[in-house]
Design a protein around this motif. Structure first.
Motif, mmCIF file in Angstrom:
data_model
loop_
_atom_site.group_PDB
_atom_site.id
_atom_site.type_symbol
_atom_site.label_atom_id
_atom_site.label_comp_id
_atom_site.label_asym_id
_atom_site.label_seq_id
_atom_site.Cartn_x
_atom_site.Cartn_y
_atom_site.Cartn_z
ATOM 1 N N GLY A 276 9.304 9.659 4.577
ATOM 2 C CA GLY A 276 9.812 10.160 5.854
ATOM 3 C C GLY A 276 10.727 11.354 5.679
ATOM 4 N N LEU A 277 11.557 11.320 4.643
ATOM 5 C CA LEU A 277 12.449 12.451 4.369
ATOM 6 C C LEU A 277 11.643 13.709 4.061
ATOM 7 C CD1 LEU A 277 15.330 13.502 3.950
ATOM 8 C CD2 LEU A 277 15.193 12.722 1.572
ATOM 9 N N GLY A 278 10.585 13.533 3.267
ATOM 10 C CA GLY A 278 9.726 14.669 2.972
ATOM 11 C C GLY A 278 9.068 15.218 4.225
ATOM 12 N N LEU A 279 8.628 14.318 5.102
ATOM 13 C CA LEU A 279 7.991 14.748 6.352
ATOM 14 C C LEU A 279 8.961 15.539 7.219
ATOM 15 C CD1 LEU A 279 5.967 11.529 7.226
ATOM 16 C CD2 LEU A 279 5.013 13.752 6.572
ATOM 17 N N LEU A 280 10.222 15.113 7.250
ATOM 18 C CA LEU A 280 11.231 15.838 8.024
ATOM 19 C C LEU A 280 11.435 17.255 7.487
ATOM 20 C CD1 LEU A 280 13.922 13.048 8.603
ATOM 21 C CD2 LEU A 280 12.353 14.022 10.294
ATOM 22 N N ARG A 281 11.152 17.421 6.215
ATOM 23 C CA ARG A 281 11.265 18.746 5.594
ATOM 24 C C ARG A 281 9.930 19.503 5.645
ATOM 25 N NH1 ARG A 281 15.498 19.139 1.681
ATOM 26 N NH2 ARG A 281 14.119 20.371 0.352
ATOM 27 N N TRP B 161 -3.114 15.637 3.527
ATOM 28 C CA TRP B 161 -1.947 15.026 2.889
ATOM 29 C C TRP B 161 -0.875 14.676 3.922
ATOM 30 C CZ3 TRP B 161 -2.004 12.601 -1.333
ATOM 31 C CH2 TRP B 161 -2.769 13.027 -2.431
ATOM 32 N N MET B 162 -0.659 15.544 4.880
ATOM 33 C CA MET B 162 0.362 15.284 5.892
ATOM 34 C C MET B 162 -0.014 14.070 6.750
ATOM 35 S SD MET B 162 2.691 17.414 5.185
ATOM 36 C CE MET B 162 3.778 17.241 6.623
ATOM 37 N N ILE B 163 -1.292 13.979 7.124
ATOM 38 C CA ILE B 163 -1.739 12.831 7.926
ATOM 39 C C ILE B 163 -1.606 11.541 7.122
ATOM 40 C CG2 ILE B 163 -3.734 11.755 9.028
ATOM 41 C CD1 ILE B 163 -4.730 14.582 9.697
ATOM 42 N N LEU B 164 -2.077 11.571 5.871
ATOM 43 C CA LEU B 164 -2.007 10.380 5.027
ATOM 44 C C LEU B 164 -0.562 9.966 4.782
ATOM 45 C CD1 LEU B 164 -3.521 8.282 3.329
ATOM 46 C CD2 LEU B 164 -3.403 9.880 1.388
ATOM 47 N N THR B 165 0.313 10.928 4.594
ATOM 48 C CA THR B 165 1.722 10.628 4.355
ATOM 49 C C THR B 165 2.356 9.976 5.570
ATOM 50 O OG1 THR B 165 1.910 12.492 2.813
ATOM 51 C CG2 THR B 165 3.956 11.602 3.703
ATOM 52 N N ARG B 166 2.048 10.473 6.768
ATOM 53 C CA ARG B 166 2.590 9.860 7.989
ATOM 54 C C ARG B 166 2.106 8.419 8.126
ATOM 55 N NH1 ARG B 166 1.794 15.170 10.201
ATOM 56 N NH2 ARG B 166 -0.289 14.602 10.965
ATOM 57 N N ARG B 167 0.836 8.220 7.862
ATOM 58 C CA ARG B 167 0.270 6.875 7.980
ATOM 59 C C ARG B 167 0.886 5.921 6.950
ATOM 60 N NH1 ARG B 167 -6.254 8.116 8.682
ATOM 61 N NH2 ARG B 167 -6.119 9.179 10.713
ATOM 62 N N LEU B 168 1.004 6.400 5.709
ATOM 63 C CA LEU B 168 1.537 5.540 4.655
ATOM 64 C C LEU B 168 3.020 5.254 4.876
ATOM 65 C CD1 LEU B 168 0.769 4.027 2.115
ATOM 66 C CD2 LEU B 168 1.360 6.057 0.769
ATOM 67 N N CYS B 169 3.742 6.235 5.398
ATOM 68 C CA CYS B 169 5.156 6.036 5.724
ATOM 69 C C CYS B 169 5.304 4.899 6.737
ATOM 70 C CB CYS B 169 5.742 7.334 6.273
ATOM 71 S SG CYS B 169 7.470 7.202 6.807
ATOM 72 N N ALA B 170 4.521 4.955 7.811
ATOM 73 C CA ALA B 170 4.565 3.908 8.825
ATOM 74 C C ALA B 170 4.106 2.577 8.254
ATOM 75 C CB ALA B 170 3.684 4.300 10.010
ATOM 76 N N PHE B 171 3.110 2.610 7.374
ATOM 77 C CA PHE B 171 2.590 1.390 6.761
ATOM 78 C C PHE B 171 3.645 0.722 5.888
ATOM 79 C CE2 PHE B 171 0.114 -0.631 3.257
ATOM 80 C CZ PHE B 171 -0.512 -1.614 4.013
ATOM 81 N N PHE B 172 4.379 1.501 5.104
ATOM 82 C CA PHE B 172 5.432 0.941 4.259
ATOM 83 C C PHE B 172 6.509 0.258 5.108
ATOM 84 C CE2 PHE B 172 4.516 3.959 0.514
ATOM 85 C CZ PHE B 172 3.864 2.958 -0.181
ATOM 86 N N PHE C 200 -5.482 -0.787 3.400
ATOM 87 C CA PHE C 200 -4.982 0.467 3.983
ATOM 88 C C PHE C 200 -5.773 1.657 3.452
ATOM 89 C CE2 PHE C 200 -2.411 4.275 3.436
ATOM 90 C CZ PHE C 200 -2.020 4.539 4.741
ATOM 91 N N PHE C 201 -5.918 1.736 2.131
ATOM 92 C CA PHE C 201 -6.611 2.884 1.560
ATOM 93 C C PHE C 201 -8.116 2.828 1.834
ATOM 94 C CE2 PHE C 201 -2.665 3.294 -0.856
ATOM 95 C CZ PHE C 201 -2.469 4.663 -0.784
#
Length: 203
Positions: free
Chosen positions: A112-117, A137-148, A182-183
């Motif tokens: 999430g911190l990375g996404l904010l940046r 990568w941005m879409i996958l990161t948002r999804r994985l962030c929410a999943f975690f 998830f993956f």
């Protein structure tokens, strides 16, 4: 440093062996009470105490054989030692049960911190394994962030409202299956944003 390749079976044993042994040990000793140093310890605490050095040994062996540890592997080891150690020290199983929560909050928070940046820090650690376009990568990161964060909430609900037996089954089987699922469900994303590796001209 280049990552050394090792036998896939050996790698799987080192990564999942401690978890499997923890589960087997729990099934055998969960109803036992041990008197150690004048204090009574449940089988769950004794198994946790044995799990910590086993996890350290397997992680060090993996590092020795491959010359590399991922940030996730290192963070997991630190959390096991910290929260497992507190469970043993205070003779309180709540600490080790909180470990997955803290681990997933840590991973979700970092993503999430990375996404904010405006960045995908997931790309930094997984780009060689799964080459994707930046948008992917941005879409996958948002999804994985929410999943975690979802896994963290699920772990809290399970250990606070259910029996230790149910939590152990959830930790041993539920969390890995959820991560695998998830993956698996990201197949369409990988297909749409995947980057094909360049190959040299045919001779």
């Amino acid at each position: 440093m280049a990552v050394k390749k090792i036998n896939p079976t050996l790698k799987m044993v080192l990564e999942f062996g401690p978890i499997v042994l923890f589960f087997i040990g729990y099934l055998k000793l969960k109803d036992e009470i041990f008197l150690i140093g004048g204090s009574e310890y449940k089988g769950f605490i004794v198994i946790t105490a044995a799990f910590i050095p086993l996890m350290i040994a397997s992680t060090l062996a993996l590092w020795k054989l491959t010359g590399h540890l991922s940030k996730m592997q290192f963070a997991t080891l630190v959390m096991v030692v910290l929260f497992g150690g507190m469970s043993v020290w205070f003779n309180d199983d709540r600490f080790i049960k909180m470990k997955p929560t803290m681990l997933y909050v840590l991973f979700g928070g970092l993503l999430g911190l990375g996404l904010l940046r405006g960045q995908s820090w997931l790309k930094v650690v997984m780009e060689e394994v799964m080459p994707l376009e930046q948008e992917g990568w941005m879409i996958l990161t948002r999804r994985l962030c929410a999943f975690f964060f979802g896994l963290a909430v699920a772990n809290e609900v399970i250990w606070r409202t259910q029996s230790t037996d149910i939590w152990v089954y959830f930790k041993t089987f539920g969390l890995p299956v959820a991560m695998f699922a998830f993956f698996m469900f990201q197949g369409q994303l990988f297909q749409k944003y995947g980057v094909e590796e360049e190959t040299g001209p045919a001779e």
